[in-house]
Design a protein around this motif. Structure first.
Motif, PDB file in Angstrom:
ATOM      1  N   TRP A 162       0.805  -1.220   0.000  1.00 39.94           N
ATOM      2  CA  TRP A 162       0.000   0.000   0.000  1.00 39.94           C
ATOM      3  C   TRP A 162       0.842   1.275   0.000  1.00 39.94           C
ATOM      4  CZ3 TRP A 162      -5.213   0.863  -0.338  1.00 39.94           C
ATOM      5  CH2 TRP A 162      -6.040  -0.259  -0.289  1.00 39.94           C
ATOM      6  N   ARG A 163       2.147   1.163   0.097  1.00 33.93           N
ATOM      7  CA  ARG A 163       2.978   2.351   0.303  1.00 33.93           C
ATOM      8  C   ARG A 163       2.812   3.399  -0.798  1.00 33.93           C
ATOM      9  NH1 ARG A 163       9.096   1.645   1.864  1.00 33.93           N
ATOM     10  NH2 ARG A 163       8.852   3.913   1.913  1.00 33.93           N
ATOM     11  N   LYS A 164       2.902   2.978  -2.043  1.00 35.28           N
ATOM     12  CA  LYS A 164       2.828   3.956  -3.136  1.00 35.28           C
ATOM     13  C   LYS A 164       1.462   4.627  -3.186  1.00 35.28           C
ATOM     14  CE  LYS A 164       6.355   1.935  -6.147  1.00 35.28           C
ATOM     15  NZ  LYS A 164       6.653   1.368  -7.491  1.00 35.28           N
ATOM     16  N   THR A 165       0.416   3.862  -2.931  1.00 34.55           N
ATOM     17  CA  THR A 165      -0.933   4.433  -2.955  1.00 34.55           C
ATOM     18  C   THR A 165      -1.085   5.500  -1.881  1.00 34.55           C
ATOM     19  OG1 THR A 165      -1.874   2.372  -3.793  1.00 34.55           O
ATOM     20  CG2 THR A 165      -3.387   3.900  -2.712  1.00 34.55           C
ATOM     21  N   ILE A 166      -0.646   5.190  -0.675  1.00 35.64           N
ATOM     22  CA  ILE A 166      -0.778   6.146   0.430  1.00 35.64           C
ATOM     23  C   ILE A 166       0.156   7.335   0.216  1.00 35.64           C
ATOM     24  CG2 ILE A 166      -0.490   6.445   2.909  1.00 35.64           C
ATOM     25  CD1 ILE A 166      -2.981   4.862   2.021  1.00 35.64           C
ATOM     26  N   ALA A 198      -7.412 -10.358   4.421  1.00 36.63           N
ATOM     27  CA  ALA A 198      -8.424  -9.837   3.506  1.00 36.63           C
ATOM     28  C   ALA A 198      -9.257  -8.750   4.183  1.00 36.63           C
ATOM     29  CB  ALA A 198      -9.318 -10.972   3.017  1.00 36.63           C
ATOM     30  N   GLU A 199      -9.587  -8.969   5.451  1.00 36.24           N
ATOM     31  CA  GLU A 199     -10.354  -7.964   6.182  1.00 36.24           C
ATOM     32  C   GLU A 199      -9.523  -6.696   6.387  1.00 36.24           C
ATOM     33  OE1 GLU A 199     -12.499  -9.465   9.699  1.00 36.24           O
ATOM     34  OE2 GLU A 199     -11.889 -11.465   9.010  1.00 36.24           O
ATOM     35  N   ALA A 200      -8.233  -6.870   6.610  1.00 40.40           N
ATOM     36  CA  ALA A 200      -7.358  -5.707   6.779  1.00 40.40           C
ATOM     37  C   ALA A 200      -7.286  -4.902   5.485  1.00 40.40           C
ATOM     38  CB  ALA A 200      -5.965  -6.159   7.196  1.00 40.40           C
ATOM     39  N   GLU A 201      -7.173  -5.591   4.351  1.00 40.23           N
ATOM     40  CA  GLU A 201      -7.142  -4.903   3.062  1.00 40.23           C
ATOM     41  C   GLU A 201      -8.418  -4.083   2.869  1.00 40.23           C
ATOM     42  OE1 GLU A 201      -4.832  -4.899   0.650  1.00 40.23           O
ATOM     43  OE2 GLU A 201      -3.458  -6.531   1.201  1.00 40.23           O
ATOM     44  N   ALA A 202      -9.569  -4.692   3.190  1.00 38.38           N
ATOM     45  CA  ALA A 202     -10.842  -3.995   3.024  1.00 38.38           C
ATOM     46  C   ALA A 202     -10.939  -2.790   3.955  1.00 38.38           C
ATOM     47  CB  ALA A 202     -11.995  -4.961   3.283  1.00 38.38           C
ATOM     48  N   LEU A 204      -8.497  -0.954   5.185  1.00 42.97           N
ATOM     49  CA  LEU A 204      -7.629   0.132   4.723  1.00 42.97           C
ATOM     50  C   LEU A 204      -8.230   0.804   3.483  1.00 42.97           C
ATOM     51  CD1 LEU A 204      -4.990   1.571   5.316  1.00 42.97           C
ATOM     52  CD2 LEU A 204      -3.814  -0.046   3.852  1.00 42.97           C
ATOM     53  N   GLN A 205      -8.801   0.004   2.615  1.00 37.62           N
ATOM     54  CA  GLN A 205      -9.428   0.541   1.411  1.00 37.62           C
ATOM     55  C   GLN A 205     -10.586   1.467   1.767  1.00 37.62           C
ATOM     56  OE1 GLN A 205      -8.584  -0.244  -2.038  1.00 37.62           O
ATOM     57  NE2 GLN A 205      -9.869   1.584  -2.257  1.00 37.62           N
ATOM     58  N   ASP A 209     -10.599   9.340   4.209  1.00 37.44           N
ATOM     59  CA  ASP A 209      -9.646  10.460   4.193  1.00 37.44           C
ATOM     60  C   ASP A 209      -8.403  10.058   4.982  1.00 37.44           C
ATOM     61  OD1 ASP A 209      -8.212  12.782   4.308  1.00 37.44           O
ATOM     62  OD2 ASP A 209      -9.868  14.045   5.007  1.00 37.44           O
ATOM     63  N   PRO A 210      -7.373   9.541   4.307  1.00 41.74           N
ATOM     64  CA  PRO A 210      -6.167   9.102   5.026  1.00 41.74           C
ATOM     65  C   PRO A 210      -5.519  10.195   5.854  1.00 41.74           C
ATOM     66  CG  PRO A 210      -6.156   8.272   2.780  1.00 41.74           C
ATOM     67  CD  PRO A 210      -7.292   9.240   2.871  1.00 41.74           C
ATOM     68  N   SER A 211      -5.566  11.450   5.388  1.00 44.58           N
ATOM     69  CA  SER A 211      -4.963  12.545   6.159  1.00 44.58           C
ATOM     70  C   SER A 211      -5.682  12.737   7.476  1.00 44.58           C
ATOM     71  CB  SER A 211      -4.989  13.837   5.340  1.00 44.58           C
ATOM     72  OG  SER A 211      -4.145  13.738   4.215  1.00 44.58           O
ATOM     73  N   ALA A 212      -7.008  12.718   7.439  1.00 42.84           N
ATOM     74  CA  ALA A 212      -7.776  12.855   8.677  1.00 42.84           C
ATOM     75  C   ALA A 212      -7.526  11.659   9.595  1.00 42.84           C
ATOM     76  CB  ALA A 212      -9.264  12.984   8.355  1.00 42.84           C
TER      77      ALA A 212
END
Length: 478
Positions: A162-166, A198-202, A204-205, A209-212
């Motif tokens: 997930w690093r590049k996405t975040i 799988a639940e963790a992926e969901a 995080l998805q 608002d990742p900043s908040a």
């Protein structure tokens, strides 16, 4: 630290292994587990792979001939394990060509050493003792093995995906780091460690608002804060878990001069370190300037730690800093530390209170003689009161004079305890009348003065009534 820990990519070239027997096979297993290609010169001619899986065995080239004449071009490292007399000669060849070399159990012949390794996939922990004691390294590794979650490597791999996405969604570095800290320390990290990827992926998805989520302020920047942390009297093992966590999270550490480097080393490696304290007889930047630095750091979005010797609220001016932060509207918290008086009492076995003998304790500071002159000594004459004086070495004559003039007995037991809990801790014990002379026996501060009958129950007093300076190690040996 003599050897710098590094992680070597074994897929960039072959590793030359020279040796035989179980020692060589153990290195084969380690190298192939890291994805390495190995060129093995068996010194006894036996190329038995010892049950290595076919996939791992495919990475091993069984070399023939004399390793001392082998071509070292492109070789990224040379290892000798069970190589016998060939080891020193191979070491000389490798060093001459600038190729890293390790000769097992021969530190002088090696330019790198193997640590004890904890392998959790994408998480690898290396423990070394500079080659001094592999057994100690293995024991430390065993403790780490027991403490680390089995799926900690899965968590690292999860974050890696997930690093590049975040990164694209949170361009600010400080805020991005806090995002990942919340992921690792919160429910999402727990899901991964629990095998529910799988639940963790969901989860995080689904963060809108990742900043908040990371705790951004209204400006969109990371919200800063200040944590006042008590560093204790000097022994890094006396830091609280909460203090360690604050140091690991800090972007900048403002520290007192008396904080040992061993404690500063517990801070995050890339945190800025700024000395703001002062020592006796040397000028400092002043409390107002310190307050300003703390406020500026927080307002810039940094997590600042104000690291103080002892406890922030015991003659540490923590109250003044809290007041300044409060008036500036800065978020703050306080992590208590073991005060130097308590550390000295524990190390030298001075019971500050004792049933029917010492019922009260007074803590005071006497940094200079004029500080001692302002103390109302008449309230400190109770024989059932223990008096603990901070920063009292310079003012020792005035402390003695004040207590004697107020009526305290000149035969009252006293102790001067310097650099408490540190390796060079020192003590001198005697009577109140002898206090200035006891200070002279101490090889520099900082020091705590403890005055009261309970000093006669201390380890240094039991050892000697001659008021000779006693190191803690000497006391412990008795």
């Amino acid at each position: 630290m003599r050897f710098l820990p590094v992680f070597l990519d074994l897929q960039t070239g072959p590793v030359l292994l020279v040796g035989a027997g179980d020692l060589a096979r153990a290195k084969l297993r380690l190298l192939t587990a890291a994805g390495g290609r190995v060129r093995w010169y068996s010194t006894d001619g036996d190329h038995d792979l010892g049950g290595l899986a076919a996939l791992d065995a495919a990475r091993i080239e069984l070399a023939e001939g004399d390793p001392l004449t082998a071509d070292l071009g492109g070789v990224i490292a040379v290892l000798c394990a069970g190589a016998g007399e060939i080891g020193p000669a191979m070491s000389a060849r490798a060093k001459a060509l600038g190729v890293p070399v390790n000769v097992m159990d021969e530190l002088a012949l090696s330019t790198f050493i193997f640590p004890a390794i904890v392998d959790r996939g994408d998480v690898v922990v290396a423990v070394g003792t500079g080659g001094a004691s592999p057994v100690v390294a293995r024991r430390v590794r065993e403790r780490i093995e027991a403490a680390l979650p089995a799926r900690i490597g899965d968590l690292a791999a999860f974050i890696g995906r997930w690093r590049k996405t975040i990164h694209r969604r949170i361009p600010e570095f400080q805020l991005r780091r806090r995002f990942w800290e919340r992921v690792v320390d919160g429910p999402i990290g727990a899901l991964v460690l629990g095998g529910r990827g799988a639940e963790a992926e969901a989860a995080l998805q689904d963060i809108p608002d990742p900043s908040a989520f990371a705790g951004a302020a209204a400006s969109g920047r990371a919200e800063g804060r200040v944590t006042l942390v008590g560093a204790g009297p000097g022994d890094p093992d006396l830091l609280t878990i909460k203090a360690l966590r604050a140091l690991q999270d800090a972007d900048v550490v403002f520290y007192d001069e008396l904080v040992p480097s061993e404690i500063l080393d517990r801070a995050r490696r890339d945190a800025s370190r700024i000395a703001v304290g002062r020592r006796v007889g040397k000028p400092g930047i002043g409390q107002d300037a310190i307050n300003k630095l703390l406020i500026e750091a927080a307002r810039s979005g940094q997590r600042a730690v104000r690291l103080k010797g002892g406890d922030p609220f015991v003659f540490g001016r923590g109250g003044e800093e809290v007041e300044a932060l409060r008036q500036a509207g800065v978020t703050y918290s306080v992590v208590p530390g073991i005060s130097a008086g308590l550390g000295a009492a524990a190390q030298f076995e001075v019971p500050l209170t004792f049933r029917h003998e010492a019922l009260r304790i007074t803590f005071l500071t006497a940094h200079k003689a004029r500080d001692a002159e302002t103390v109302d000594w008449s309230v400190l004459t109770d024989v059932k009161m223990t008096v603990v004086v901070y920063m009292g070495m310079t003012a020792a004559p005035a402390v003695r004079s004040g207590l004697l003039a107020a009526g305290r007995s000149p035969q009252t037991p006293v102790g001067v305890f310097a650099r408490a809990t540190q390796d060079d801790a020192q003590a001198a014990v005697g009577t109140l009348d002898e206090l200035p002379a006891l200070v002279e026996k101490i090889d520099g501060g900082p020091a705590i003065l403890i005055i009261g009958d309970v000093v006669a129950r201390s380890a240094p007093w039991r050892q000697s009534h001659l008021a000779q300076p006693v190191s803690y190690l000497q006391v412990a040996a008795e």
